[in-house]
Motif scaffolding. Structure first.
Motif, PDB file in Angstrom:
ATOM      1  N   GLY A   1       1.017  -1.272   0.081  1.00  0.00           N
ATOM      2  CA  GLY A   1      -0.151   0.105   0.007  1.00  0.00           C
ATOM      3  C   GLY A   1       0.862   1.098  -0.139  1.00  0.00           C
ATOM      4  N   ASN A  31     -10.039  18.620   4.526  1.00  0.00           N
ATOM      5  CA  ASN A  31      -8.923  17.492   4.952  1.00  0.00           C
ATOM      6  C   ASN A  31      -9.169  16.458   3.915  1.00  0.00           C
ATOM      7  N   TYR A  60     -10.720   5.069  -2.338  1.00  0.00           N
ATOM      8  CA  TYR A  60     -10.390   5.603  -3.532  1.00  0.00           C
ATOM      9  C   TYR A  60     -10.432   4.656  -4.815  1.00  0.00           C
ATOM     10  N   GLN A 104      -8.595   3.848  -8.539  1.00  0.00           N
ATOM     11  CA  GLN A 104      -7.385   4.309  -9.498  1.00  0.00           C
ATOM     12  C   GLN A 104      -7.482   3.782 -10.536  1.00  0.00           C
ATOM     13  N   LEU A 146      -5.156   8.700  -7.699  1.00  0.00           N
ATOM     14  CA  LEU A 146      -6.232   8.183  -6.934  1.00  0.00           C
ATOM     15  C   LEU A 146      -7.271   9.147  -6.815  1.00  0.00           C
ATOM     16  N   GLU A 154     -18.336  11.398  -3.018  1.00  0.00           N
ATOM     17  CA  GLU A 154     -17.887  12.650  -3.471  1.00  0.00           C
ATOM     18  C   GLU A 154     -18.971  12.644  -4.823  1.00  0.00           C
ATOM     19  N   ILE A 198      -8.654   1.165  -3.493  1.00  0.00           N
ATOM     20  CA  ILE A 198      -7.877   1.265  -2.468  1.00  0.00           C
ATOM     21  C   ILE A 198      -8.652   2.134  -1.233  1.00  0.00           C
ATOM     22  N   ARG A 207      -7.528   6.709   9.019  1.00  0.00           N
ATOM     23  CA  ARG A 207      -6.857   7.936   9.509  1.00  0.00           C
ATOM     24  C   ARG A 207      -6.410   7.621  11.047  1.00  0.00           C
ATOM     25  N   GLN A 233      -8.539  14.973  12.892  1.00  0.00           N
ATOM     26  CA  GLN A 233      -8.369  15.566  11.610  1.00  0.00           C
ATOM     27  C   GLN A 233      -7.284  15.460  10.896  1.00  0.00           C
ATOM     28  N   ASN A 234      -6.217  15.988  11.567  1.00  0.00           N
ATOM     29  CA  ASN A 234      -5.118  16.145  10.855  1.00  0.00           C
ATOM     30  C   ASN A 234      -3.994  14.806  11.036  1.00  0.00           C
ATOM     31  N   GLU A 280      -2.448  11.049  10.351  1.00  0.00           N
ATOM     32  CA  GLU A 280      -1.831  10.585   9.411  1.00  0.00           C
ATOM     33  C   GLU A 280      -2.754   9.472   8.628  1.00  0.00           C
ATOM     34  N   LEU A 281      -2.672   9.293   7.510  1.00  0.00           N
ATOM     35  CA  LEU A 281      -3.430   8.065   6.487  1.00  0.00           C
ATOM     36  C   LEU A 281      -2.641   7.051   6.352  1.00  0.00           C
ATOM     37  N   PHE A 286      -2.543   3.373   4.296  1.00  0.00           N
ATOM     38  CA  PHE A 286      -3.347   2.779   3.199  1.00  0.00           C
ATOM     39  C   PHE A 286      -3.184   1.170   3.106  1.00  0.00           C
ATOM     40  N   GLY A 287      -4.309   0.853   2.606  1.00  0.00           N
ATOM     41  CA  GLY A 287      -4.349  -0.887   2.310  1.00  0.00           C
ATOM     42  C   GLY A 287      -3.514  -1.004   0.985  1.00  0.00           C
ATOM     43  N   GLU A 288      -3.394  -2.331   0.788  1.00  0.00           N
ATOM     44  CA  GLU A 288      -2.529  -2.669  -0.517  1.00  0.00           C
ATOM     45  C   GLU A 288      -3.284  -2.581  -1.762  1.00  0.00           C
TER      46      GLU A 288
END
Lengths: 111, 116
Positions: free
Chosen positions: A43, A97, B36, B38, B44, B59, B93, B97, B101-102, B104-105, B107-109
């Motif tokens: 990932g 965000n 997401y 891609q 993404l 979205e 994907i 978080r 709110q701020n 770090e993210l 991610f999955g594979e």
């Protein structure tokens, strides 16, 4: 809206070469800027970030400086290794965000 | 760092069937996860924000009835592609978080869906 433009790949370099991957952005306000790396089969991982103008993010020998005047956040490394072969994504986080990503640049480093 | 895992990593299905993709935070609790999509040589694209215990926020342009998102627990969000068609073939994907709110993210594979 926000957008991120990065150079198309693939970028192929010899080991120990200097790397630059260009990234420019369009955003309202003062976004935070990121570089993510995706190694084969894995990932996305955060590589480095900068949250305000003139900040320099750095990690694992990679650096990028937040340039507000040129709306850029170019990724650099002085001497790449084969293990740096991956896809690199530039991204920004603005209002709401949400992350906006570039298209990704594949880097191939050869011996 | 925190680990996010997706399953399956690859799935092939027939047109008209539904496919479920799971996103799990393995060593932390995630009140917010993101999905997401891609396309080849494209960035993404955020599809939706998944909030534990409430409805997902989609979205613009993403069909909520087509892409069902459920976030029933603090460690699991699922994306179900309903009545899949070949144009739904893509790389999906998820991310979760850590922190506020701020935060770090992580991610999955990713999950590659191919609809025949």
């Amino acid at each position: 809206g926000n957008s991120v433009t990065q150079m198309e790949g693939p970028v192929t370099l010899s080991e120990e070469a200097f790397l630059t991957i260009n990234c420019t952005y369009t955003a309202t306000g003062y976004p935070s800027l990121f570089w993510y790396v995706q190694y084969p089969g894995e990932g996305l991982q955060l590589l480095l970030k900068a949250t305000k103008a003139d900040d320099k993010g750095s990690n694992k020998g990679f650096e990028a400086t937040y340039r507000k005047e040129t709306t850029s956040f170019h990724l650099e490394k002085g001497s790449v290794q084969v293990s740096d072969s991956a896809v690199y994504f530039c991204a920004l986080r603005g209002g709401g965000n949400k992350l906006t990503f570039g298209t990704g640049t594949q880097l191939k480093v050869e011996l | 760092g925190a680990v996010v895992s997706q399953h399956p990593s690859r799935v092939i299905c027939k047109s008209g069937t539904s496919v479920k993709i799971e996103c799990r935070s393995l060593d932390f609790q995630a009140t917010t996860m993101f999905w997401y999509r891609q396309f080849p040589k494209q960035s993404l694209m955020l599809m939706a924000t998944s909030n534990e215990g409430s409805k997902a926020t989609y979205e613009q342009g993403v069909e909520k009835d087509k892409f069902l998102i459920n976030h029933a627990s603090l460690t699991l969000s699922t994306l179900t592609v309903t009545s899949a068609h070949p144009e739904d073939s893509s790389f999906y994907i998820c991310s979760a978080r850590v922190g506020g709110q701020n935060g770090e993210l992580f991610f999955g594979e990713g999950s590659r869906l191919t609809v025949l």
